[in-house]
Structures are given as structure tokens and as C-alpha cells.
Design a protein around this motif. Structure first.
Motif, PDB file in Angstrom:
ATOM      1  N   PHE A  33       0.858  -1.181   0.000  1.00 25.45           N
ATOM      2  CA  PHE A  33       0.000   0.000   0.000  1.00 25.45           C
ATOM      3  C   PHE A  33       0.889   1.224   0.000  1.00 25.45           C
ATOM      4  CE2 PHE A  33      -2.159   3.458   2.204  1.00 25.45           C
ATOM      5  CZ  PHE A  33      -3.251   3.616   1.369  1.00 25.45           C
ATOM      6  N   ARG A  34       0.599   2.126  -0.920  1.00 25.15           N
ATOM      7  CA  ARG A  34       1.363   3.358  -1.049  1.00 25.15           C
ATOM      8  C   ARG A  34       0.466   4.535  -0.715  1.00 25.15           C
ATOM      9  NH1 ARG A  34       3.347   5.290  -6.477  1.00 25.15           N
ATOM     10  NH2 ARG A  34       1.292   4.547  -6.909  1.00 25.15           N
ATOM     11  N   SER A  35       0.834   5.322   0.269  1.00 28.37           N
ATOM     12  CA  SER A  35       0.132   6.576   0.526  1.00 28.37           C
ATOM     13  C   SER A  35       1.002   7.701  -0.041  1.00 28.37           C
ATOM     14  CB  SER A  35      -0.107   6.766   2.023  1.00 28.37           C
ATOM     15  OG  SER A  35       1.103   7.042   2.684  1.00 28.37           O
ATOM     16  N   ASN A  36       0.557   8.909   0.115  1.00 29.47           N
ATOM     17  CA  ASN A  36       1.355  10.027  -0.397  1.00 29.47           C
ATOM     18  C   ASN A  36       2.679  10.175   0.340  1.00 29.47           C
ATOM     19  OD1 ASN A  36      -0.464  10.737  -2.350  1.00 29.47           O
ATOM     20  ND2 ASN A  36      -1.544  12.200  -1.052  1.00 29.47           N
ATOM     21  N   LYS A  37       2.713   9.769   1.614  1.00 29.19           N
ATOM     22  CA  LYS A  37       3.927   9.945   2.410  1.00 29.19           C
ATOM     23  C   LYS A  37       4.679   8.644   2.668  1.00 29.19           C
ATOM     24  CE  LYS A  37       2.610  14.015   5.053  1.00 29.19           C
ATOM     25  NZ  LYS A  37       2.483  14.564   6.403  1.00 29.19           N
ATOM     26  N   ASP A  38       3.959   7.552   2.838  1.00 29.20           N
ATOM     27  CA  ASP A  38       4.583   6.311   3.305  1.00 29.20           C
ATOM     28  C   ASP A  38       4.276   5.137   2.383  1.00 29.20           C
ATOM     29  OD1 ASP A  38       5.666   7.386   5.794  1.00 29.20           O
ATOM     30  OD2 ASP A  38       3.580   7.556   6.416  1.00 29.20           O
ATOM     31  N   ILE A  39       4.988   4.030   2.619  1.00 32.01           N
ATOM     32  CA  ILE A  39       4.750   2.782   1.902  1.00 32.01           C
ATOM     33  C   ILE A  39       4.718   1.654   2.928  1.00 32.01           C
ATOM     34  CG2 ILE A  39       7.189   2.382   1.392  1.00 32.01           C
ATOM     35  CD1 ILE A  39       6.186   1.250  -1.346  1.00 32.01           C
ATOM     36  N   TYR A  40       3.787   0.728   2.736  1.00 37.47           N
ATOM     37  CA  TYR A  40       3.587  -0.396   3.642  1.00 37.47           C
ATOM     38  C   TYR A  40       3.613  -1.679   2.827  1.00 37.47           C
ATOM     39  CZ  TYR A  40       1.550   3.415   6.377  1.00 37.47           C
ATOM     40  OH  TYR A  40       1.346   4.599   7.039  1.00 37.47           O
ATOM     41  N   ALA A  41       4.280  -2.717   3.333  1.00 30.32           N
ATOM     42  CA  ALA A  41       4.348  -4.001   2.638  1.00 30.32           C
ATOM     43  C   ALA A  41       4.103  -5.126   3.637  1.00 30.32           C
ATOM     44  CB  ALA A  41       5.709  -4.178   1.973  1.00 30.32           C
ATOM     45  N   GLN A  42       3.369  -6.160   3.184  1.00 30.36           N
ATOM     46  CA  GLN A  42       3.076  -7.315   4.023  1.00 30.36           C
ATOM     47  C   GLN A  42       3.219  -8.588   3.210  1.00 30.36           C
ATOM     48  OE1 GLN A  42      -1.019  -6.770   5.091  1.00 30.36           O
ATOM     49  NE2 GLN A  42      -0.492  -5.876   7.072  1.00 30.36           N
ATOM     50  N   LEU A  43       3.682  -9.652   3.858  1.00 31.37           N
ATOM     51  CA  LEU A  43       3.653 -10.989   3.283  1.00 31.37           C
ATOM     52  C   LEU A  43       2.536 -11.743   3.992  1.00 31.37           C
ATOM     53  CD1 LEU A  43       7.437 -11.841   3.030  1.00 31.37           C
ATOM     54  CD2 LEU A  43       5.881 -11.256   1.184  1.00 31.37           C
ATOM     55  N   ILE A  65      16.284   7.154   7.796  1.00 31.77           N
ATOM     56  CA  ILE A  65      17.015   7.347   6.536  1.00 31.77           C
ATOM     57  C   ILE A  65      16.695   8.719   5.977  1.00 31.77           C
ATOM     58  CG2 ILE A  65      17.221   6.549   4.138  1.00 31.77           C
ATOM     59  CD1 ILE A  65      16.610   3.739   5.156  1.00 31.77           C
ATOM     60  N   LYS A  66      17.727   9.493   5.772  1.00 26.76           N
ATOM     61  CA  LYS A  66      17.545  10.816   5.181  1.00 26.76           C
ATOM     62  C   LYS A  66      17.580  10.656   3.665  1.00 26.76           C
ATOM     63  CE  LYS A  66      17.450  12.969   9.063  1.00 26.76           C
ATOM     64  NZ  LYS A  66      16.151  13.281   9.602  1.00 26.76           N
ATOM     65  N   GLY A  67      16.508  11.036   3.039  1.00 28.74           N
ATOM     66  CA  GLY A  67      16.437  10.904   1.593  1.00 28.74           C
ATOM     67  C   GLY A  67      15.000  11.013   1.141  1.00 28.74           C
ATOM     68  N   ASN A  68      14.789  10.710  -0.123  1.00 32.44           N
ATOM     69  CA  ASN A  68      13.451  10.834  -0.679  1.00 32.44           C
ATOM     70  C   ASN A  68      12.656   9.549  -0.498  1.00 32.44           C
ATOM     71  OD1 ASN A  68      14.567   9.141  -2.556  1.00 32.44           O
ATOM     72  ND2 ASN A  68      14.740  10.685  -4.156  1.00 32.44           N
ATOM     73  N   LYS A  69      11.418   9.548  -1.002  1.00 35.01           N
ATOM     74  CA  LYS A  69      10.527   8.400  -0.838  1.00 35.01           C
ATOM     75  C   LYS A  69      11.072   7.159  -1.531  1.00 35.01           C
ATOM     76  CE  LYS A  69       6.766  10.244  -2.413  1.00 35.01           C
ATOM     77  NZ  LYS A  69       5.372  10.453  -2.809  1.00 35.01           N
ATOM     78  N   VAL A  70      11.766   7.323  -2.628  1.00 36.24           N
ATOM     79  CA  VAL A  70      12.303   6.188  -3.367  1.00 36.24           C
ATOM     80  C   VAL A  70      13.325   5.445  -2.515  1.00 36.24           C
ATOM     81  CG1 VAL A  70      13.625   5.494  -5.397  1.00 36.24           C
ATOM     82  CG2 VAL A  70      11.865   7.246  -5.605  1.00 36.24           C
ATOM     83  N   GLU A  71      14.209   6.176  -1.858  1.00 40.32           N
ATOM     84  CA  GLU A  71      15.230   5.549  -1.020  1.00 40.32           C
ATOM     85  C   GLU A  71      14.604   4.828   0.179  1.00 40.32           C
ATOM     86  OE1 GLU A  71      17.708   8.875  -0.195  1.00 40.32           O
ATOM     87  OE2 GLU A  71      18.611   8.863  -2.181  1.00 40.32           O
ATOM     88  N   ARG A  72      13.558   5.427   0.776  1.00 41.38           N
ATOM     89  CA  ARG A  72      12.881   4.766   1.888  1.00 41.38           C
ATOM     90  C   ARG A  72      12.102   3.548   1.392  1.00 41.38           C
ATOM     91  NH1 ARG A  72      11.783  10.135   3.506  1.00 41.38           N
ATOM     92  NH2 ARG A  72       9.616   9.896   2.904  1.00 41.38           N
ATOM     93  N   SER A  73      11.540   3.613   0.190  1.00 41.43           N
ATOM     94  CA  SER A  73      10.818   2.471  -0.374  1.00 41.43           C
ATOM     95  C   SER A  73      11.759   1.308  -0.646  1.00 41.43           C
ATOM     96  CB  SER A  73      10.115   2.878  -1.666  1.00 41.43           C
ATOM     97  OG  SER A  73       9.161   3.860  -1.418  1.00 41.43           O
TER      98      SER A  73
END
Length: 81
Positions: A33-43, A65-73
Motif C-alpha cells: 500500500f502506497r500513501s502520499n507519504k509512506d509505503i507499507y508491505a506485508q507478506l 534514513i535521510k532521503g526521498n521516498k524512493v530511497e525509503r521504499s
């Protein structure tokens, strides 16, 4: 109560995928699930209805982690792997 058209589209897509895809303990289903700010993943193991592992960008080690959404994803993907 009527849902927002955007939410209805997302639900329709989710139901169509879930009708075809089912996870097992050996081969779990990956839910993202991707929101505008965060990303969540489940198995998910659908046979028992349990979440085997979960990761999100709000966890302390990933949020640090300092960086953009791509790096946190990418960090969320590595954590779930």
C-alpha cells in the motif's frame, strides 16, 4: 453510504486481484500500500489468514534514513525481503 470514486476503483482492483491470487506459507502473497507519504508491505498466508512479515517506512530504522521516498521504499523492500 457511498464511497469516493477513487476508493471504489481501488477496491474493485483489489477484489479482482484477490479472486485470482492466494498466498500460502511456502509462497506468500505480497501486499503493498502506497500513501502520499509512506509505503507499507506485508507478506500474507491466505490459507491461515495470517501476516507472516510486515515492513513500512514509518519504522524507526527506516524513518531515520535521510532521503526521498524512493530511497525509503527501497529500504522497505529490503526489510521485507
Amino acid at each position: 453510504m457511498s464511497l469516493d470514486p477513487k476508493v471504489q476503483r481501488r477496491q474493485k482492483l483489489r477484489w479482482r486481484i484477490r479472486s485470482r491470487v492466494s498466498g500460502t506459507a511456502k509462497s506468500p502473497r505480497l501486499s503493498v500500500f502506497r500513501s502520499n507519504k509512506d509505503i507499507y508491505a506485508q507478506l500474507i498466508d491466505d490459507a491461515t489468514g495470517t501476516t507472516l512479515a510486515a515492513a513500512n517506512s514509518r519504522q524507526a530504522d527506516i524513518a531515520a534514513i535521510k532521503g526521498n521516498k524512493v530511497e525509503r521504499s527501497i529500504a522497505v523492500g529490503k526489510a521485507i525481503a
